[in-house]
Design an enzyme around this catalytic site. Structure first.
Site, PDB file in Angstrom:
ATOM      1  CD  GLN A 144     -11.165 -23.294  27.892  1.00  0.00           C
ATOM      2  OE1 GLN A 144     -10.937 -22.091  27.727  1.00  0.00           O
ATOM      3  NE2 GLN A 144     -11.596 -24.077  26.908  1.00  0.00           N
ATOM      4  CG  ASN A 162     -14.828 -26.638  28.880  1.00  0.00           C
ATOM      5  OD1 ASN A 162     -14.573 -27.239  29.929  1.00  0.00           O
ATOM      6  ND2 ASN A 162     -15.590 -27.160  27.946  1.00  0.00           N
ATOM      7  CB  CYS A 218     -23.926 -29.828  17.655  1.00  0.00           C
ATOM      8  SG  CYS A 218     -25.373 -29.686  16.669  1.00  0.00           S
ATOM      9  CB  THR A 253       8.087 -37.169  12.336  1.00  0.00           C
ATOM     10  OG1 THR A 253       8.716 -38.396  11.955  1.00  0.00           O
ATOM     11  CG2 THR A 253       8.936 -35.986  11.909  1.00  0.00           C
TER      12      THR A 253
HETATM   13  N1  PLP Z   1      -9.790 -29.618  28.023  1.00  0.00           N
HETATM   14  C1  PLP Z   1     -10.558 -28.528  28.038  1.00  0.00           C
HETATM   15  C2  PLP Z   1     -10.934 -27.908  29.344  1.00  0.00           C
HETATM   16  C3  PLP Z   1     -10.997 -27.956  26.831  1.00  0.00           C
HETATM   17  O1  PLP Z   1     -11.765 -26.867  26.858  1.00  0.00           O
HETATM   18  C4  PLP Z   1     -10.596 -28.569  25.611  1.00  0.00           C
HETATM   19  C5  PLP Z   1     -11.065 -28.020  24.324  1.00  0.00           C
HETATM   20  O2  PLP Z   1     -12.189 -27.602  24.169  1.00  0.00           O
HETATM   21  C6  PLP Z   1      -9.788 -29.711  25.658  1.00  0.00           C
HETATM   22  C7  PLP Z   1      -9.404 -30.202  26.879  1.00  0.00           C
HETATM   23  C8  PLP Z   1      -9.347 -30.419  24.410  1.00  0.00           C
HETATM   24  O3  PLP Z   1      -8.372 -29.703  23.702  1.00  0.00           O
HETATM   25  P1  PLP Z   1      -7.973 -30.162  22.232  1.00  0.00           P
HETATM   26  O4  PLP Z   1      -8.967 -29.544  21.315  1.00  0.00           O
HETATM   27  O5  PLP Z   1      -6.575 -29.631  22.014  1.00  0.00           O
HETATM   28  O6  PLP Z   1      -8.007 -31.651  22.198  1.00  0.00           O
END
Ligand code: PLP
Length: 386
Positions: free
Chosen positions: A180, A152, A325, A237
């Site tokens: 991602q 990410n 943060c 649900t």
């Molecule tokens: N995995 C990756 C690589 C992400 O970038 C993110 C979100 O930033 C997540 C998992 C988590 O996703 P969620 O916000 O749906 O829990």
């Protein structure tokens, strides 16, 4: 007045109008519980099934292997817990230092419960070594390999097919976080040998608070939340409107067939080239040959990413930094730290583009960024002299 320029699509994306239109009736007129037997609810159940079908098609899975969850973090935790619950004699897991915090934090928790976790290291470009992966395997003791498809922060794409092959040869479960990657890289759970996979709605223009967990039919599965819904694999649900939104977002990806990525990559490359041309002392981090088309992680000598972010915000421009943060302080990015990057003098900003971005936005952004970096450098020179 400033118009908003949103370049933080890896953090979250704007809900697509078509997605919103599709889900709204399921908050109002079509509010039936999909578990009820009357026909008022049958239509809702069918619509959920359609969403499941779209997701299965996109990743080459079977419909009954798709489970809806509350978010990708839940999917990640559920997959990890399942791997250890179904392999009670195995006490070792392999992951990387680059994973999302939902994976890293679960691993840290498991360490307190006596599990041994190998965090594969990365080189200065954020790449892992398949040799190191092979070496880390403990025969009869490794329960799981958990490695993301794309990062990410820097956008690196990992060699998932090769990793899946190694997992299969050694009879180890393989979990892949594709949050991602979805819509940007073609995913085929069968030929990539993926056993469990997670994805998230809010990175693909559906709302926040909806996720998917793929679980291959051939593996045993113990739910995180028990209940009769989702084929007894995830109780509670169903979040009907958001599941329908997710189904529509995936339908849009299927129809687009990865075409929009070309436009997005063109814009990303234009940003990088202009930055290189106009701003001295700039560096792009990551594996530049193996990257998502929408992401660039760029640093400017002597300037902190957080400072740039705050100035850009005044112009209505939103970018990310890798820092997390919390209430007390700003923590440096675990991804960049793992790559051995010294963040004490300068730290990068993450620019992540999406389908709504335009060339005009790119031009305006680079102009303002150039001025911002100049100003911040001058300011720090002045304070050094004092
Ligand atoms: N995995 C990756 C690589 C992400 O970038 C993110 C979100 O930033 C997540 C998992 C988590 O996703 P969620 O916000 O749906 O829990």
């Amino acid at each position: 007045m400033n118009t908003e320029i949103y370049f933080d699509n890896n953090a979250t994306t704007k809900c697509d109008d078509e997605v919103l239109k599709e889900m709204l009736p399921y908050l109002k007129e079509n509010y039936g519980n999909p578990s009820s037997l009357y026909s008022f609810s049958k239509q809702v159940k069918d619509k959920i099934q359609k969403a499941r079908k779209n997701i299965a098609q996109l990743i080459n899975a079977n419909e009954n292997e798709i489970i809806f969850t509350s978010c990708a973090s839940e999917s990640n935790v559920s997959a990890i817990m399942n791997a250890i619950n179904n392999n009670p004699t195995k006490k070792h897991i392999i992951t990387t230092k680059m994973e999302h915090t939902s994976i890293i934090e679960t691993m840290k928790y498991l360490e307190t419960k006596g599990y041994e976790i190998t965090y594969l290291s990365v080189d200065e470009k954020g790449r892992i070594s398949l040799k190191e992966l092979q070496k880390a395997i403990q025969k009869e003791n490794t329960a799981l390999i958990a490695i993301m498809m794309a990062n990410n922060e820097i956008g690196n794409i990992y060699p998932i097919k090769e990793i899946g092959k190694i997992a299969r040869q050694n009879n180890i479960l393989f979990h892949c976080d594709v949050v991602q990657a979805i819509g940007k890289i073609k995913i085929n759970v069968k030929n990539m040998n993926i056993d469990t996979l997670s994805l998230s709605g809010h990175k693909i223009h559906a709302p926040k608070g909806i996720g998917v967990l793929f679980v291959k039919n051939e593996i045993n599965f113990t739910p995180l939340i028990f209940g009769h819904q989702e084929n007894e694999k995830r109780g509670g649900t169903e979040n009907v409107p958001y599941i329908i939104a997710m189904g529509k977002a995936i339908e849009i990806i299927l129809e687009d067939n990865y075409k929009t990525n070309k436009k997005i990559q063109y814009l990303r490359d234009k940003i990088e080239n202009k930055i290189k041309e106009r701003i001295e002392g700039s560096y792009v981090y990551g594996d530049l040959e193996n990257r998502l088309p929408n992401t660039t992680n760029v640093a400017f000598e002597g300037v902190k990413g957080e400072e740039i972010l705050l100035v850009l915000e005044n112009y209505g421009i939103y970018v990310g930094t890798g820092s997390a943060c919390n209430a007390k302080n700003i923590e440096p990015s675990h991804v960049l730290t793992a790559m051995g990057i010294d963040l004490s003098q300068s730290s990068p900003i993450r620019i992540s583009l999406g389908k709504y971005n335009t060339e005009e936005e790119v031009d305006k952004f680079v102009e303002i960024l150039e001025r911002t970096v100049k100003c911040l450098r001058m300011r720090s020179k002045k304070s050094e002299k004092k």
